[in-house]
Design a protein around this motif. Sequence first.
Motif, PDB file in Angstrom:
ATOM      1  N   PHE A 100      -1.808  22.994 -35.674  1.00  0.00           N
ATOM      2  CA  PHE A 100      -2.164  21.845 -34.846  1.00  0.00           C
ATOM      3  C   PHE A 100      -0.885  21.184 -34.357  1.00  0.00           C
ATOM      4  CE2 PHE A 100      -1.940  20.605 -39.300  1.00  0.00           C
ATOM      5  CZ  PHE A 100      -1.052  19.541 -39.269  1.00  0.00           C
ATOM      6  N   GLY A 120      -8.608  17.469 -30.653  1.00  0.00           N
ATOM      7  CA  GLY A 120      -9.116  18.830 -30.712  1.00  0.00           C
ATOM      8  C   GLY A 120      -8.925  19.644 -29.449  1.00  0.00           C
ATOM      9  N   GLU A 121      -8.543  18.999 -28.352  1.00  0.00           N
ATOM     10  CA  GLU A 121      -8.320  19.752 -27.115  1.00  0.00           C
ATOM     11  C   GLU A 121      -6.989  20.496 -27.177  1.00  0.00           C
ATOM     12  OE1 GLU A 121     -10.891  16.979 -24.017  1.00  0.00           O
ATOM     13  OE2 GLU A 121      -8.681  16.965 -23.914  1.00  0.00           O
ATOM     14  N   TRP A 122      -6.964  21.636 -26.511  1.00  0.00           N
ATOM     15  CA  TRP A 122      -5.783  22.493 -26.585  1.00  0.00           C
ATOM     16  C   TRP A 122      -4.715  22.033 -25.593  1.00  0.00           C
ATOM     17  CZ3 TRP A 122      -4.712  26.831 -29.657  1.00  0.00           C
ATOM     18  CH2 TRP A 122      -5.721  27.150 -30.581  1.00  0.00           C
ATOM     19  N   PRO A 170      -4.216  23.025 -30.864  1.00  0.00           N
ATOM     20  CA  PRO A 170      -5.181  21.944 -30.671  1.00  0.00           C
ATOM     21  C   PRO A 170      -4.525  20.610 -31.037  1.00  0.00           C
ATOM     22  CG  PRO A 170      -5.653  23.119 -32.704  1.00  0.00           C
ATOM     23  CD  PRO A 170      -4.540  23.863 -32.037  1.00  0.00           C
TER      24      PRO A 170
END
Length: 736
Positions: free
Chosen positions: A626, A642-644, A657
């Motif tokens: 992460f 959580g978005e890449w 992420p």
Amino acid sequence: MSTPIKTLCPYCGVGCGLEVIPTDNSQSSSPAPPLPCSPASYKVRGDRSHPSSQGMVCVKGATVVEAIDRDRLLYPMWRESLDQEFQRISWEEAFQKIVDRIRLVQGAIGRDGICVYGSGQFLTEDYYTAQKLVKGCLGTNNFDANSRLCMSSAVSGYVQSLGSDGPPCCYDDLELTDCAFIVGSNAAECHPIAFNRFRKHHKRNPNVKLIVVDPRRTETAEAADLHLPIRPGTDIDLFNGMAYLLKQWGADQPKFIDRHTSSFAEFEEVIQHYSPQVTADRCGITVEQLEQAARMWAESDQVLSLWSMGMNQSSEGTAKVRSLINLHLLTGQIGKPGAGPFSLTGQPNAMGGREAGGLSHLLPGYRFVKSDWHRVEVERAWKLPAGSISPDPGRTVWDMITGLETGDVGLVWIAATNPIVSLPDLERSKAALRRSPFTVYQEAYYPTETAAYAHLLLPACQWSEKTGTMTNSERRVTLCPAFRPAPGEAKPDWEIFAEVGRRLGFTEQFAFQSAAEVHAEFVQLTRDRVCDMTGISHDRLQRSGPLQYPLAEGQSNGTPRLYTDLRFPTPDGRARFGAYYSRGLAEPPDEDFPYVLTTGRLYGHWHTQTRTGRIEKIRQMYPNPFIEIHPRDAAQLEVNEGEWVEIRSRRGMARFPAKVTRAIAPGTLFVPMHWGELWADQAEANALTHPTACPDSKQPELKACAVQIIPIRQESQSDQALSEVVTEALLQLAEN
């Protein structure tokens, strides 16, 4: 139940004692089958009699046996080129290939065309035998270890300020100090058992203070009375600013400075330029925070500073270490219980490697290759002709990479480490190793990322399968006995080095029959040195348990603290102040790369997951890598939890992420360094880092590089896969 086997945890430098208990179905005394002794054959618990850890153990130590039989390299394997498949060969063939290649390189390039890269996971006996082979018999100082990426700035700082390597403190000081000053270390996760000892003391005594200096609000910082979230690269500014205040308030110790130190006038001139407002502005903290830190230091009778990679992994690593030691010299906070500058080593036997001379500028017994007398002493001990040891420091690991690029290196021998994940500027490192004409890789596990770059694979024994010693951060030596047979045809590292030495004609130098004999020879080279271990032997460790050096022959007890007489191993017996202005980051952020990326470790994982990635409980704790982003930066980028995102530096890219958190300072990003290409796609932290290093310690600045963030908005997973296929096809067309 069987009698517990006392040993040492093979992970971090805390050096926790373990008890391994064979169960009824253990095969530990049987001949070695191909895959012996399943993890179910053993139980592991903390050793309550071990003075360093007192029975405590973290998740890594508790689960260590679960990986010892998984994905093991069982036999020597060979291939002519990297595009071929490995084929099993015999040890006889493997040794002959190494010997032939060494002789070929000696004739074609010279002795400096041979390079060996070792590891803080070695036992001291492994380290010592390798030094004797490479630096003595082969006559090149091109032995370096992954401690170069870990602790070499601490070594350099101790030597320059105090006259010798060797942490002057001990773990008992964690329970005696009035004020712990932790900088560049998330000790709660990376050295948890040592931190737990302090934390218990901290909770019991409200007057005891904890100051944590870190751009991240880590678990360690959460426990602090004062957290200083300084900008990356401003450690020296902070220390000089604190020194300014301590001097202004009369908290310095003029008698101590006059009697026991040198070069104070130069240091005093520097700190005059670090007024509170100037320091606070540079560090990105308030004047009140700076004054509070200095006040806590000034009002404490015993101040203990602790640091790790966040200080060492810097282009100013040595200067940072020395600037921290300056605060101890300014206030007389050294050589007494509960006080002193305490480097927390990263690896289980990084200290043993330093004692054995396991960096390219060192020789055994805290000696230096540049010293004429040190070389003579070692040559005589090794029964080698005068002039056998080169007076020139050997190649560091990064010099090995550049030597491969220029064709000046003809043999690279890598053992017990995984540089294809851990080296900086990773794409350049990979390209260099692809150019290597002959790479030997000596490892317990297969596959690893580095194995893909090797010509010859040698199966090595790991912890539990070979006997030897390790030294932890407080200079405590523990015997680690073999208690299970090795799988397949794996051999101890020291035996492999010794056999190559014998086959090259050095039979007298490598007549060892056991690791105990190797150790007995090694400790003679520590006689009358700061790391004197002539009073330590395998037999004594077996009888008495762990021992702390210095411990000379004939002495009954070891030495918990160094420099209690305030005499230092310098020519005049005085510790030296170092005068440094901060230069800042080697690669500061700019318009194109506006963020500073820092890297680090997680509680459950160890380095590049060679062992912990094969333990299901730990993999469930950390299923994915992460990147930490402050909410302010995330809002500007329109990135949600959580978005890449894609991270790019001037050297490479990676994808993670987002973890949106106030635990990271604005403008700073954090990624864990554990994931190589075996464990995740495009998540290599060191694809982004740069190799610029401290000029003294040669340790790269792995803790900071300039990056940009690109949100990945609309690509689905199938789109990403298609994009990768198209990119690969285009690359193949370009090559054709």
